[in-house]
Write a protein that holds these residues in place. Structure first.
Motif, PDB file in Angstrom:
ATOM      1  N   THR A  76      -3.771  40.682   1.764  1.00 16.43           N
ATOM      2  CA  THR A  76      -3.094  40.896   3.042  1.00 16.43           C
ATOM      3  C   THR A  76      -4.077  40.673   4.174  1.00 16.43           C
ATOM      4  O   THR A  76      -5.287  40.863   4.017  1.00 16.43           O
ATOM      5  N   SER A  77      -3.539  40.283   5.304  1.00 16.11           N
ATOM      6  CA  SER A  77      -4.366  40.091   6.495  1.00 16.11           C
ATOM      7  C   SER A  77      -3.571  40.545   7.708  1.00 16.11           C
ATOM      8  O   SER A  77      -2.342  40.402   7.751  1.00 16.11           O
ATOM      9  N   TRP A  78      -4.277  41.107   8.674  1.00 20.48           N
ATOM     10  CA  TRP A  78      -3.620  41.606   9.875  1.00 20.48           C
ATOM     11  C   TRP A  78      -3.297  40.438  10.800  1.00 20.48           C
ATOM     12  O   TRP A  78      -4.148  39.607  11.095  1.00 20.48           O
ATOM     13  N   VAL A  79      -2.038  40.411  11.254  1.00 21.37           N
ATOM     14  CA  VAL A  79      -1.588  39.323  12.129  1.00 21.37           C
ATOM     15  C   VAL A  79      -1.028  39.846  13.444  1.00 21.37           C
ATOM     16  O   VAL A  79      -0.480  39.069  14.235  1.00 21.37           O
ATOM     17  N   GLY A  80      -1.128  41.130  13.690  1.00 26.01           N
ATOM     18  CA  GLY A  80      -0.650  41.690  14.948  1.00 26.01           C
ATOM     19  C   GLY A  80       0.857  41.603  15.079  1.00 26.01           C
ATOM     20  O   GLY A  80       1.611  42.025  14.202  1.00 26.01           O
ATOM     21  N   LEU A  81       1.312  41.017  16.179  1.00 25.32           N
ATOM     22  CA  LEU A  81       2.738  40.928  16.473  1.00 25.32           C
ATOM     23  C   LEU A  81       3.370  39.625  16.014  1.00 25.32           C
ATOM     24  O   LEU A  81       4.502  39.303  16.415  1.00 25.32           O
ATOM     25  N   ASP A  82       2.671  38.884  15.168  1.00 27.85           N
ATOM     26  CA  ASP A  82       3.209  37.584  14.720  1.00 27.85           C
ATOM     27  C   ASP A  82       4.503  37.741  13.938  1.00 27.85           C
ATOM     28  O   ASP A  82       5.419  36.909  14.054  1.00 27.85           O
ATOM     29  N   ASN A  83       4.609  38.796  13.123  1.00 30.67           N
ATOM     30  CA  ASN A  83       5.840  39.005  12.348  1.00 30.67           C
ATOM     31  C   ASN A  83       7.028  39.292  13.257  1.00 30.67           C
ATOM     32  O   ASN A  83       8.139  38.788  13.028  1.00 30.67           O
ATOM     33  N   LEU A  84       6.802  40.102  14.288  1.00 36.31           N
ATOM     34  CA  LEU A  84       7.875  40.371  15.238  1.00 36.31           C
ATOM     35  C   LEU A  84       8.288  39.101  15.973  1.00 36.31           C
ATOM     36  O   LEU A  84       9.483  38.876  16.221  1.00 36.31           O
ATOM     37  N   GLU A  85       7.320  38.259  16.303  1.00 34.22           N
ATOM     38  CA  GLU A  85       7.636  37.003  16.966  1.00 34.22           C
ATOM     39  C   GLU A  85       8.422  36.071  16.048  1.00 34.22           C
ATOM     40  O   GLU A  85       9.368  35.402  16.470  1.00 34.22           O
ATOM     41  N   THR A  86       8.048  36.040  14.758  1.00 32.01           N
ATOM     42  CA  THR A  86       8.771  35.217  13.796  1.00 32.01           C
ATOM     43  C   THR A  86      10.224  35.656  13.676  1.00 32.01           C
ATOM     44  O   THR A  86      11.151  34.830  13.655  1.00 32.01           O
ATOM     45  N   VAL A  87      10.422  36.951  13.590  1.00 34.50           N
ATOM     46  CA  VAL A  87      11.783  37.481  13.470  1.00 34.50           C
ATOM     47  C   VAL A  87      12.583  37.199  14.736  1.00 34.50           C
ATOM     48  O   VAL A  87      13.765  36.820  14.685  1.00 34.50           O
ATOM     49  N   TYR A  88      11.943  37.365  15.878  1.00 33.98           N
ATOM     50  CA  TYR A  88      12.656  37.208  17.150  1.00 33.98           C
ATOM     51  C   TYR A  88      13.137  35.780  17.349  1.00 33.98           C
ATOM     52  O   TYR A  88      14.224  35.539  17.903  1.00 33.98           O
ATOM     53  N   HIS A  89      12.362  34.805  16.920  1.00 32.18           N
ATOM     54  CA  HIS A  89      12.718  33.397  17.124  1.00 32.18           C
ATOM     55  C   HIS A  89      13.583  32.837  15.997  1.00 32.18           C
ATOM     56  O   HIS A  89      13.914  31.648  16.030  1.00 32.18           O
ATOM     57  N   ASP A  90      13.949  33.648  15.025  1.00 30.67           N
ATOM     58  CA  ASP A  90      14.832  33.189  13.960  1.00 30.67           C
ATOM     59  C   ASP A  90      16.252  33.048  14.514  1.00 30.67           C
ATOM     60  O   ASP A  90      16.783  33.977  15.130  1.00 30.67           O
ATOM     61  N   PRO A  91      16.908  31.891  14.317  1.00 30.41           N
ATOM     62  CA  PRO A  91      18.283  31.740  14.822  1.00 30.41           C
ATOM     63  C   PRO A  91      19.257  32.762  14.257  1.00 30.41           C
ATOM     64  O   PRO A  91      20.262  33.087  14.914  1.00 30.41           O
ATOM     65  N   ALA A  92      18.985  33.271  13.063  1.00 34.70           N
ATOM     66  CA  ALA A  92      19.897  34.256  12.463  1.00 34.70           C
ATOM     67  C   ALA A  92      19.684  35.666  12.999  1.00 34.70           C
ATOM     68  O   ALA A  92      20.471  36.567  12.680  1.00 34.70           O
ATOM     69  N   PHE A  93      18.624  35.876  13.796  1.00 33.63           N
ATOM     70  CA  PHE A  93      18.296  37.227  14.271  1.00 33.63           C
ATOM     71  C   PHE A  93      19.417  37.798  15.129  1.00 33.63           C
ATOM     72  O   PHE A  93      19.955  38.881  14.842  1.00 33.63           O
ATOM     73  N   TRP A  94      19.796  37.077  16.184  1.00 30.89           N
ATOM     74  CA  TRP A  94      20.812  37.608  17.083  1.00 30.89           C
ATOM     75  C   TRP A  94      22.192  37.616  16.437  1.00 30.89           C
ATOM     76  O   TRP A  94      23.009  38.503  16.704  1.00 30.89           O
ATOM     77  N   GLN A  95      22.455  36.650  15.573  1.00 32.48           N
ATOM     78  CA  GLN A  95      23.735  36.665  14.866  1.00 32.48           C
ATOM     79  C   GLN A  95      23.849  37.883  13.969  1.00 32.48           C
ATOM     80  O   GLN A  95      24.916  38.505  13.877  1.00 32.48           O
TER      81      GLN A  95
END
Length: 319
Positions: A76-95
């Motif tokens: 594992t490696s620390w990536v900060g807020l990258d996971n939140l950014e990945t989820v936020y930009h997913d087209p299925a997120f808001w749907q």
């Protein structure tokens, strides 16, 4: 000869000597005796705490760390807020959020009102309440897979019972699970039938605790059936209704089983994709546990904020 003393002697045998009382036992001794007396109770308590720690508290704590990490190649490696950014930009997120909020709204309209009305109807019966309680609670005792298979048969576009009934009434048949406009409503109906038994019994217990004199007084004041429900039943069960509303919102926001088994999770054109199903996809289809944990953390924060606001508003209303 010595003069008699006016001060009584401390060694006078005629004066009773108060008994000597022992001091309180040391705190360590009291704790040891209490522990021995309640050894069985403490054993069950420790077992429950260990189960909660291993299967509930540790996964929640681990999720907080995993939401800011990336797993891969056995490390594992620390990536900060990258996971939140990945989820936020997913087209299925808001749907997924729109579908989840739609499911919650429909479930509150049906799943919150239907059990309460059912409890009121059962409470009016003078005989056979035990059988009716069993009949209402029976769907909860069925395995979810069996209930889903039943509703898949009801919703089948070819030989389903609902379409057979519509044909008998000379109405057009429907694609219950294949139509994006009907799939979510179909899932809500199935979920309401599968889970309404527990809420109905809780409402029924609350109704049976209302004094009959209140209904008699309302009837003397000229209140009809709806008037008695509005002025007596609802105020007397307000606390139970508030608690069940909070629990139902939390439960419906985490819906997964019904859409996953009925429509495969996503449904036609993604119409039944929920937040929890999207978490499932991230974790087990995409092997992105960090994004799954980040989305789960967002859902946790949202539900915690809603619960805190709801409790605060409820206390303000009571005051």
């Amino acid at each position: 000869m010595a003069a008699p003393s006016l001060t009584p002697s401390t060694a006078d045998p005629a004066r009773p000597v108060p008994p000597r009382t022992a001091g309180p036992p040391p705190p360590r001794g009291r704790f040891a005796r209490s522990l021995r007396r309640n050894l069985t109770a403490h054993g069950f308590l420790i077992g429950a705490v260990i189960c909660f720690a291993v299967f509930s508290w540790y996964p929640m704590i681990r999720e907080f760390g995993l939401a800011f990490q990336k797993t891969g190649h056995g490390g594992t490696s620390w990536v900060g807020l990258d996971n939140l950014e990945t989820v936020y930009h997913d087209p299925a997120f808001w749907q997924a959020w729109r579908n989840t909020l739609l499911f919650t709204a429909l479930a509150l309209l049906l799943g919150f009102a239907v059990p309460f009305v059912t409890a009121i109807v059962i409470n009016e019966f003078r005989h056979g309440q035990g059988f009716l309680r069993l009949l209402v609670y029976l769907p909860v005792m069925l395995p979810p897979v069996a209930s889903v298979l039943l509703f898949k048969y009801l919703y089948d576009p070819g030989y389903g019972l609902l379409n057979e009934l519509l044909g008998f009434l000379h109405l057009p048949e429907q694609q219950w699970l294949q139509d994006p406009g009907l799939s979510m409503l179909s899932v809500v109906i199935a979920s309401t039938w599968m889970n309404m038994g527990g809420a109905t019994l809780i409402y029924l217990a609350a109704l049976q605790g209302i004094p009959g004199e209140l209904y008699e007084a309302a009837e003397l004041d000229g209140a009809g059936l709806l008037g008695k429900i509005w002025h007596v039943t609802i105020p007397q069960t307000r606390l139970v209704l508030s608690l069940m509303l909070l629990m139902q919102v939390i439960a419906t926001m985490q819906v997964f089983v019904e859409p996953f088994l009925l429509t495969g999770g996503a449904g036609p054109e993604g119409s039944t994709t929920t937040v929890v199903y999207l978490i499932y996809q991230y974790a087990f289809n995409f092997n992105n546990y960090g994004a799954a944990a980040a989305l789960g953390l967002l859902l946790l924060v949202l539900l915690a904020g809603f619960s805190a606001a709801y409790v605060r508003l409820s206390r303000a209303g009571d005051e």
